[in-house]
Design an enzyme around this catalytic site. Sequence first.
Site, short mmCIF file in Angstrom:
data_model
loop_
_atom_site.label_atom_id
_atom_site.label_comp_id
_atom_site.label_asym_id
_atom_site.label_seq_id
_atom_site.Cartn_x
_atom_site.Cartn_y
_atom_site.Cartn_z
N HIS A 153 -4.94 22.74 -25.14
CA HIS A 153 -5.44 21.36 -25.07
C HIS A 153 -6.63 21.27 -24.11
O HIS A 153 -7.63 20.60 -24.41
CB HIS A 153 -4.34 20.41 -24.60
N ASN A 204 11.31 14.80 -7.24
CA ASN A 204 12.69 14.34 -7.39
C ASN A 204 13.46 15.19 -8.39
O ASN A 204 14.63 15.52 -8.18
CB ASN A 204 12.71 12.87 -7.81
N TYR A 254 2.30 4.54 -2.34
CA TYR A 254 1.68 4.13 -1.07
C TYR A 254 2.07 5.10 0.04
O TYR A 254 1.21 5.58 0.79
CB TYR A 254 2.11 2.71 -0.70
N ARG A 255 3.35 5.40 0.15
CA ARG A 255 3.80 6.31 1.21
C ARG A 255 3.27 7.73 0.98
O ARG A 255 3.10 8.50 1.93
CB ARG A 255 5.32 6.32 1.28
N ARG A 256 2.99 8.06 -0.28
CA ARG A 256 2.43 9.38 -0.57
C ARG A 256 0.92 9.41 -0.37
O ARG A 256 0.27 10.42 -0.64
CB ARG A 256 2.77 9.79 -2.01
N ARG A 313 -4.00 -2.12 -10.91
CA ARG A 313 -3.63 -1.34 -9.74
C ARG A 313 -3.89 -2.14 -8.47
O ARG A 313 -4.80 -2.97 -8.41
CB ARG A 313 -4.42 -0.03 -9.68
N GLY A 335 0.72 1.14 -8.42
CA GLY A 335 1.07 0.36 -9.60
C GLY A 335 2.01 -0.78 -9.26
O GLY A 335 1.97 -1.84 -9.87
#
Length: 555
Positions: free
Chosen positions: A286, A493, A394-396, A362, A402
């Site tokens: 791809h 996760n 946000y924390r990342r 966003r 979003g």
Amino acid sequence: MKMAAKAKPTTKEQSHPEGMFEGMVVFFVPKGVQPRRLQIWKQRMVQMGAVIEERLSKRVTHVLAVDSHTVLQEFDTYRLSRFKGDLCMLYFDLCKLKLKVLLYQWLEDSLKSGEKLSENLYVLKLDPQDESINEPDKSLDPEPTDANVSSELQKLNNKKIKSSSDDTKIVNLETNENRRENAPLSSTSIASTDGEVENLNYADRRPQHRDAENEASTLPYCPPDLNKNITEIFKKLVNIYRALGDDRRSFSYYKAISVIEKLPFKVESADQIKNLPSIGKSMKDHIQEIITTGKLLKLEHFETDEKVQTISLFGEVWGIGPATALKLYDKGHRTLDDLTNDDSLTNAQKLGLKYFDDIRQRIPRHEVQEMEHILQKVGEDVLPGVIIICGGSYRRGKATCGDIDIIITHPDGTSHKGFLPKYVKRLKDTNFLREDLIFSTHSEEGTDSGVDTYFGFCTYPGRELRHRIDLKVYPREIYAFGLVAWTGNDVLNRRLRLQAESKGFRLDDTGLFPATQGSGGKRGTKGNASLKLSTEKEVFDFLGFPWLEPHQRNL
């Protein structure tokens, strides 16, 4: 005798990308750099003629590092074994080896430009007694021969010095965050500067806990993102497959995006990334198609298929999953306007439809930060000592979000009970929270692990534009699991869950549970009691997974 004209300085040393690092023997100082990015940089340098050394030796010609402090820390063992702790002797020995110690920025800029840039503007000082240790060595800058060159070099030099300083701040923040993360939130005392122990009440400790858990959220996640021609197409496929209920394919493209956006170079051939994680044969094909043609036939097929497009559109409405989207299509609905008259939609789905355009926008990072401060202030008014952290992208460290994910607890382990209804009411009184989607409380009854949940819509002060917001209140004893889960990302996760299963456990946002033995090759159910782990780092350590700061979790 006529003297030869003095050569003008140049910022480029070689015009051919292939082999432009030939003759270099490089040692990478890993501290402060994500392992995957380090691997990519090493691979690129080897492809272009460099030799990589895994330890310092007389063969090494160049050392690449985030800043001078990380160089000295990396060579600490080397220093102790050879020079009995004398830092100055290390400095003199490195000088004897005639090493050039450069900022990583030199490599990144060279790869971006496709040419080997001059090293002079990126050289780091290593003299441990020099207060300007973090600055590139100006003494090695070439003397300009005319005003124009001087001006350009000065601008570039100033830019590099600032970059080095910023990098140092980031490394220091990471170190502080890691140190504080190890301290349990339930501790009732801290050591003062004179060695005595001071008793603190929960209200006094709250800002320290909140800052310790949340400090890493101030570190931005800024991947190079030099291959948007690829990632933008893959993002569309993620959404399409998710709407169609094909989570496996959606997740595959999601993982590939995370890898590709971190690449410090423009991909010109799929062979450049064939050995990277999450890039299998079909994904490589791809990528090559996109590079060659500028498009992907698979996406074009989806975009011209009415059924796929309609189901994908309906699936973007909050609360409408793949099965419901298909049913709505089979009813003859083709547009969002068609759905407004469908009585089968739930109230939550109708709200998702009403604010469809709003919640697709966003949210800028600075606005999320301001809203987090509002939430923390109101929370403190309702319940002194409450811990409120904005998780998710946000924390990342992402530049936009979003939605807003809020994870809440209280360090005393009991005061969180009954907090959410009071909190929601106060936020509605100020018009911050608007419409409800889901509201469930379990803390006082002790059901559902005692977790209280609110999903709804909020507004930025002074605006009517709706944003999605989730509030989750956890008992203190399982808060670390909630923080891990709601920080994400999805790739991490999933890896943590698989790691837990390999050890005979089941991991979710409410705990880490011993798994019962399944039958017929099926997964067993989770046990009743979770392990007691107080911090995110304890969760990572128990699973044997390398610790990642929040801004490093964009896998």
